[in-house]
Design a protein around this motif. Structure first.
Motif: not given
Length: 466
Positions: A231-244
């Motif tokens: 499982x890939x973990x991306x920590x300290x990451x604030x989502x700012x945009x979603x597309x698709x």
């Protein structure tokens, strides 16, 4: 206008605490009605606790099958049929529905399926699911409407058709690459399950660690376990945009200390917290107050600001666990009968049902430091528990917090096989006020996971000389 029907007790919502209260009061001779919008028995048996653990168990079977050769069992190619996973889960839900309907019938409590809203302090207008309406009132009222998954305000998220845990449990196909927003308990449980079924999985967590309320060592161990499973973990990451578009191709853009990054996947699961289901209940017509987050304000007896109206479970801000709702039922039941049970006198455990699971009760190291409570800390790697040598379940650790100036156990955290069952031993000792030395010297059965409590508590540092 429909004539108002009078009941002794009226309960809005059929969650765990509410239905238990209804069945108890009805069996005691009261005329009781329960208004439920959607799920017979509430979310736990329909879309939450039981269904999710059903699916998680299926994922564990898949994981063990993929690794069967380690234990000497040879298999051919292994794949998961998500339609059968969903079918097994639905069979269990159908059994639960039948159980609940029978419990209502035998208790004498009336279940009214429809959407209810208050039109007066103890009167509810119900728009029936099969058409028509009823107006019902009670001499006393309990609100048990639960909560729902929070959907964050991220640009583009509303057009992607992201799913929550409810829709995830209904999937009849395996996502190619599942992106999970949120590194809390629900997100982690679902992430591990779908990884074990065969999906690629990425978890995006705004905080610097998974499971933000846990101690750093527990978060780090869980991170190691999940990473080892791919499982890939991306920590300290604030989502700012979603597309698709969900099910085809989705992209989540995040900001990190290193700058912007885009994570691409096929499906998007949102698991970032819960919101109480109190917005459209007409509470303004009852005098029942809510806090800034929308939870119903209650005192330690679970009484609202309006006499004769009680609140139970998550909508009242109780810890979001079914077993807490059960305890809320006991508190309201006894207090309705003139007792004085309180929420601030209870010891609340919890389990995250990963594999291995995480279990916790009482004080954590982080809380002890924050509250300036002096403690002695003991840890034991699960690899030092003899049972794990036989089962190859060596991931995790046990940790106990003991008071610095006496021998009372103040807290316990465990990541490891059977963590929830082992924690129950500690909970029993804490409730009984036993000093840790009684458990340390206990003859616990060999070869069990709980046997590790002996060496764990043997690691408790001695009291400091005063």
């Amino acid at each position: 206008m429909a004539q108002t029907e009078e009941f002794d007790t009226l309960i809005l919502g059929s969650g765990q605490g509410g239905k238990l209260l209804a069945w108890h009061l009805a069996r005691s001779g009261q005329r009781v009605a329960v208004v439920e919008r959607q799920w017979v028995g509430g979310a736990c048996p329909a879309v939450a606790c039981l269904p999710s653990k059903n699916v998680l168990w299926g994922a564990r079977v898949a994981h063990l099958t993929h690794h069967a050769a380690t234990f000497g069992t040879m298999t051919s190619a292994v794949k998961t049929d998500m339609r059968k996973v969903r079918g097994r889960k639905q069979e269990m839900i159908d059994r639960e529905i039948a159980f609940h309907l029978n419990a209502y019938k035998t208790s004498g409590a009336e279940l009214i399926m429809g959407t209810g809203s208050f039109v007066a302090p103890k009167t509810i207008d119900v728009q029936l699911n099969d058409g028509g309406k009823r107006v019902v009132s009670g001499k006393q009222v309990a609100i048990n409407v639960g909560s729902h998954a929070a959907i964050p305000n991220i640009p583009g998220l509303d057009t992607v058709r992201a799913i929550t845990h409810i829709e995830a449990l209904e999937l009849d196909h395996l996502p190619e690459h599942l992106v999970v927003l949120g590194g809390g308990y629900v997100g982690i449980e679902m992430a591990q399950a779908f990884r074990r079924f065969g999906s690629r999985v990425t978890i995006i967590e705004p905080g610097k660690q998974l499971m933000g309320r846990e101690d750093a060592d527990a978060a780090e161990e869980m991170q190691r376990i999940l990473t080892a499973e791919g499982i890939q973990l991306v920590l300290g990451a604030l989502p700012i945009k979603v597309s698709g578009e969900w099910g085809k191709s989705v992209a989540v853009t995040v900001t990190t200390e290193a700058g912007e990054q885009t994570i691409e996947g096929s499906d998007l699961l949102v698991a970032v917290g819960r919101i109480p289901n109190t917005a459209d209940l007409g509470l303004e017509k009852t005098g029942v107050e809510r806090d800034a987050r929308g939870f119903i304000s209650v005192n330690a007896r679970l009484e609202t600001s309006t006499p004769g109206i009680w609140a139970i479970g998550e909508c009242a801000g109780s810890p979001q666990f079914t077993h807490v709702s059960v305890d809320d039922f006991r508190i309201v039941r006894d207090n309705m009968a003139g007792g004085n049970r309180r929420t601030d006198e209870r010891l609340v455990p919890y389990v995250m049902f990963t594999d291995p699971p995480l279990a916790h009760i009482g004080l954590s190291e982080t809380e002890a430091l924050r509250q300036s409570i002096p403690v002695r800390v003991a840890k034991l790697p699960m690899s030092n528990v003899l049972r794990t040598e036989a089962t190859d379940e060596t991931d995790g650790f046990m940790k106990a917090l003991v008071a610095a100036d006496d021998d009372q156990i103040l807290g316990f955290t465990m990541i490891g096989s059977e963590a929830g069952e082992v924690m129950a031993v500690i909970q029993t000792a804490m409730l009984a006020g036993l000093p840790y030395t009684r458990l340390r010297e206990a003859a616990i059965s060999h070869l069990t996971i709980a046997e590790g409590l002996g060496p764990l508590l043997g690691n408790v540092p001695p009291r400091s000389a005063s």
